[in-house]
Design a protein around this motif. Structure first.
Motif, PDB file in Angstrom:
ATOM      1  N   TRP A   1      15.651  11.537   0.978  1.00 22.92           N
ATOM      2  CA  TRP A   1      15.682  10.085   0.949  1.00 22.92           C
ATOM      3  C   TRP A   1      14.261   9.535   1.123  1.00 22.92           C
ATOM      4  N   ALA A   2      13.537  10.110   2.117  1.00 21.75           N
ATOM      5  CA  ALA A   2      12.171   9.636   2.358  1.00 21.75           C
ATOM      6  C   ALA A   2      11.298   9.886   1.134  1.00 21.75           C
ATOM      7  N   ARG A   3      11.469  11.078   0.518  1.00 19.41           N
ATOM      8  CA  ARG A   3      10.660  11.391  -0.669  1.00 19.41           C
ATOM      9  C   ARG A   3      10.939  10.404  -1.784  1.00 19.41           C
ATOM     10  N   GLN A  20       3.518   4.038  -4.988  1.00 21.41           N
ATOM     11  CA  GLN A  20       2.104   3.749  -4.761  1.00 21.41           C
ATOM     12  C   GLN A  20       1.249   4.738  -5.534  1.00 21.41           C
ATOM     13  N   TRP A  21      -0.003   4.374  -5.776  1.00 18.22           N
ATOM     14  CA  TRP A  21      -0.904   5.254  -6.512  1.00 18.22           C
ATOM     15  C   TRP A  21      -1.866   5.922  -5.553  1.00 18.22           C
ATOM     16  N   ARG A  22      -2.077   7.183  -5.730  1.00 13.81           N
ATOM     17  CA  ARG A  22      -3.056   7.906  -4.928  1.00 13.81           C
ATOM     18  C   ARG A  22      -4.109   8.459  -5.855  1.00 13.81           C
ATOM     19  N   LYS A  67       7.893  11.274   4.822  1.00  7.76           N
ATOM     20  CA  LYS A  67       7.697  12.023   3.586  1.00  7.76           C
ATOM     21  C   LYS A  67       6.598  13.059   3.759  1.00  7.76           C
ATOM     22  N   GLY A 102       8.322   1.075  -3.146  1.00  6.60           N
ATOM     23  CA  GLY A 102       7.801   2.252  -2.479  1.00  6.60           C
ATOM     24  C   GLY A 102       7.004   3.153  -3.406  1.00  6.60           C
ATOM     25  N   GLN A 162      -2.523  14.424  -2.454  1.00  9.20           N
ATOM     26  CA  GLN A 162      -1.625  13.530  -1.729  1.00  9.20           C
ATOM     27  C   GLN A 162      -0.502  12.983  -2.599  1.00  9.20           C
ATOM     28  N   SER A 163      -0.494  13.345  -3.879  1.00  5.94           N
ATOM     29  CA  SER A 163       0.486  12.727  -4.772  1.00  5.94           C
ATOM     30  C   SER A 163       1.721  13.593  -4.898  1.00  5.94           C
ATOM     31  N   ASN A 164       2.836  12.962  -5.253  1.00  6.79           N
ATOM     32  CA  ASN A 164       4.077  13.691  -5.472  1.00  6.79           C
ATOM     33  C   ASN A 164       4.508  13.635  -6.917  1.00  6.79           C
ATOM     34  N   TYR A 209       4.875  -1.687  -6.076  1.00  7.71           N
ATOM     35  CA  TYR A 209       4.758  -1.385  -4.648  1.00  7.71           C
ATOM     36  C   TYR A 209       6.014  -1.802  -3.888  1.00  7.71           C
ATOM     37  N   GLN A 268       7.635   0.554   5.027  1.00  9.98           N
ATOM     38  CA  GLN A 268       7.138   1.575   4.109  1.00  9.98           C
ATOM     39  C   GLN A 268       6.293   2.633   4.809  1.00  9.98           C
ATOM     40  N   GLU A 298      11.956   7.344  -1.502  1.00 13.10           N
ATOM     41  CA  GLU A 298      11.530   5.978  -1.212  1.00 13.10           C
ATOM     42  C   GLU A 298      10.011   5.863  -1.084  1.00 13.10           C
ATOM     43  N   SER A 299       9.341   6.990  -1.113  1.00 15.63           N
ATOM     44  CA  SER A 299       7.887   6.953  -0.981  1.00 15.63           C
ATOM     45  C   SER A 299       7.291   7.836  -2.071  1.00 15.63           C
ATOM     46  N   ILE A 300       7.241   7.293  -3.280  1.00 17.59           N
ATOM     47  CA  ILE A 300       6.723   8.073  -4.402  1.00 17.59           C
ATOM     48  C   ILE A 300       5.249   7.750  -4.583  1.00 17.59           C
ATOM     49  N   TRP A 301       4.412   8.756  -4.435  1.00 13.16           N
ATOM     50  CA  TRP A 301       2.979   8.549  -4.628  1.00 13.16           C
ATOM     51  C   TRP A 301       2.594   9.154  -5.973  1.00 13.16           C
TER      52      TRP A 301
END
Ligand code: SF4
Lengths: 213, 296
Positions: A49-51, A85-87, B48, A83, A92-94, A80, B41, A53-56
């Protein structure tokens, strides 16, 4: 192979001579390993779930599609909110978005960036060029099927897909991640030889280690 | 009995820091007519990053970098009283804590520099050079202001300085020693990593500076510090210049207002290059700090 990657003797500032082998010294050549879900289901679901909601996203643009990612950062579409975001660094990116046609030269960089990302990692193919070559289907210098070279989780079809399509794609990606089906990194590790063979078939000046985490 | 209370302080500050950071980002986004990230967030990002399956290391110092950074933030927080007059939240403050606090402000930065250098990434090295030079230039006016305030109150204890400012709003250092506060607040802009002084960490500059190679749980540690450190720093500002806080609501309000100052400047002015910002600190902030000491 480039001369600076060759094994050679180097003289240090204090006069001592030592051997340098860049591919060994600067990179780790250990092949990727399969990393299954390590925790019990409920914890893994929570992490998924966290992954989701937090897509980098790795800020790496290829082809025409990169131009469609910019409006997502601006007031009109504002990804944004969701959730996303750009890295600037692969570490640090997924999520790696291959945004359009991939020339062989860029493929090499894309592979290196992908391998430096930490698992779990996802790939989205954006635009018809990543599916079957699109309008570059007969080009001498681009790859046709992205899936042969990197494990793709999701395609967003179109030439060019609008930013709305990308947003819809992110939502679908979230569903895939939350369901625990986004195991591209493990697929890559399992079929490592097959992927490498495909990659080496098109990249002729292969002057990097096989796997550079 | 002090340790559980100190942990409680830490817990409150971490959560406050996360929410505040997100809120400030949201405010900056609203100025740009975006909605920006949801306020929760930062928590999800943290979970994460802890939940990443793989992580690689570049050596011992690479491990220790984020740890140093975090202990810098936590140390800064715990050696300064958060709430004036409260036995519970006076933490581990003691007579000379101001000097220790100054040391802790730098401690994390140096640890980070060592850790990032070990990663061997050229962008990290460039980020460190830029970061250290800018932070040093920005801390200079702050250090001058601290000396000026210490001279003014003839003490190096934060608690005593706060005590001297009680009574009326006109007893605050802002009104009794405006030059020192002006110098410190200009220096403050440089250490909050917001525009115009965010070239060190700004994505899409030299990619993200020192943390280029940091990922997974290393990055999560640094994110935690990103919540603690600014608050800890603002606690010092609040205690030295704005009368300290006698209760948590006052604490939250004052810290938020101090942070808002850097956010406000940040949304109005574009980014400086490093040599421009150093020049700016040396020309505008340092002389004010020197003046405040001379006039003391
Ligand atoms: S799909 Fe169309 S828009 Fe996208 S890269 Fe290919 S040619 Fe360009």
């Amino acid at each position: 192979m480039k001369p600076e990657l060759m094994k050679r003797m180097v003289k240090g500032p204090d006069g001592q001579e030592f051997e340098v082998e860049p591919l060994r010294d600067y990179y780790c050549e250990a092949a990727p390993t399969v990393m299954p879900a390590a925790y019990i289901k409920i914890v893994e679901d929570f992490f998924n779930w966290a992954r989701s909601e937090s897509i980098w996203i790795l800020g790496f643009g290829t082809g025409c599609g990169a131009i469609e990612m910019r409006p997502l950062m601006t007031p009109r579409f504002d990804a944004y909110r969701y959730g996303v975001q750009w890295r600037p660094t692969p570490r640090q990116s997924n999520l790696f978005i291959i945004s359009g046609y991939l020339s062989v030269k860029t493929l090499k960089r894309a592979i290196r960036s992908y391998e430096q990302m930490q698992s779990p990692k996802y790939v989205i193919g954006l635009g018809s060029c990543t599916i079957n070559g699109g309008m570059y289907w007969d080009s001498y210098n681009t790859i046709k099927r992205l899936d042969d070279y990197l494990p793709v989780d999701l395609y967003i079809a179109g030439c060019m897909p609008r930013p709305e399509a990308l947003l819809a794609g992110f939502m679908d990606m979230k569903k895939i991640i939350r369901a625990g089906n986004a195991e591209g990194a493990n697929k890559y590790a399992e079929n490592f030889d097959w992927y490498k063979a495909n990659q080496k078939q098109v990249i002729h000046d292969w002057d990097m280690p096989d796997y550079n985490w | 009995m002090k340790i559980p209370y100190a942990l409680l302080t830490l817990f409150i500050v971490v959560n406050f820091g996360f929410l505040q950071n997100a809120l400030i980002q949201k405010i900056a986004a609203r100025v740009g007519r975006r909605y920006g990230i949801p306020v929760w967030q930062n928590y999800i990002d943290l979970i994460k990053n802890y939940g990443q399956r793989s992580s690689i290391t570049h050596g011992v110092m690479f491990y220790l970098g984020p740890v140093f950074r975090l202990s810098g933030g936590v140390g800064l927080l715990l050696f300064v009283p958060s709430i004036y007059g409260s036995e519970m939240f006076s933490n581990f403050s003691f007579a000379g804590d101001l000097i220790l606090a100054l040391y802790f402000v730098f401690f994390g930065t140096l640890g980070m520099a060592l850790g990032a250098a070990e990663s061997g990434h050229p962008h990290s090295a460039i980020g460190i050079t830029r970061g250290l030079s800018q932070v040093t230039a920005a801390e200079l006016p702050f250090a001058l202001a601290v000396f000026s305030v210490a001279l003014q109150y003839q003490t190096l204890s934060v608690t005593d300085i706060v005590a001297a400012q009680q009574g009326s709003i006109l007893n605050w250092t802002v009104f009794t020693n405006p030059l020192a506060v002006a110098a410190a607040m200009l220096g403050f802009l440089g250490s909050m990593m917001r525009p115009p002084f965010d070239v060190v960490l700004a994505p899409q500059e030299i990619p993200i500076g020192p943390p280029t190679e940091y990922h997974s749980s290393y990055l999560a540690l640094m994110q935690t510090n990103r919540a603690i450190f600014p608050v800890a720093k603002m606690v010092i500002y609040m205690s030295l210049f704005f009368g300290g806080a006698t209760s948590w609501p006052v604490f939250f309000l004052k810290v938020f207002c101090i942070y808002l100052w850097s956010a406000f400047v940040g949304v109005v002015f574009p980014r400086f290059r490093v040599e421009q910002s150093i020049r700016w600190f040396l020309i505008w902030a340092v002389p004010i700090g020197v003046l405040s000491i001379v006039l003391m």
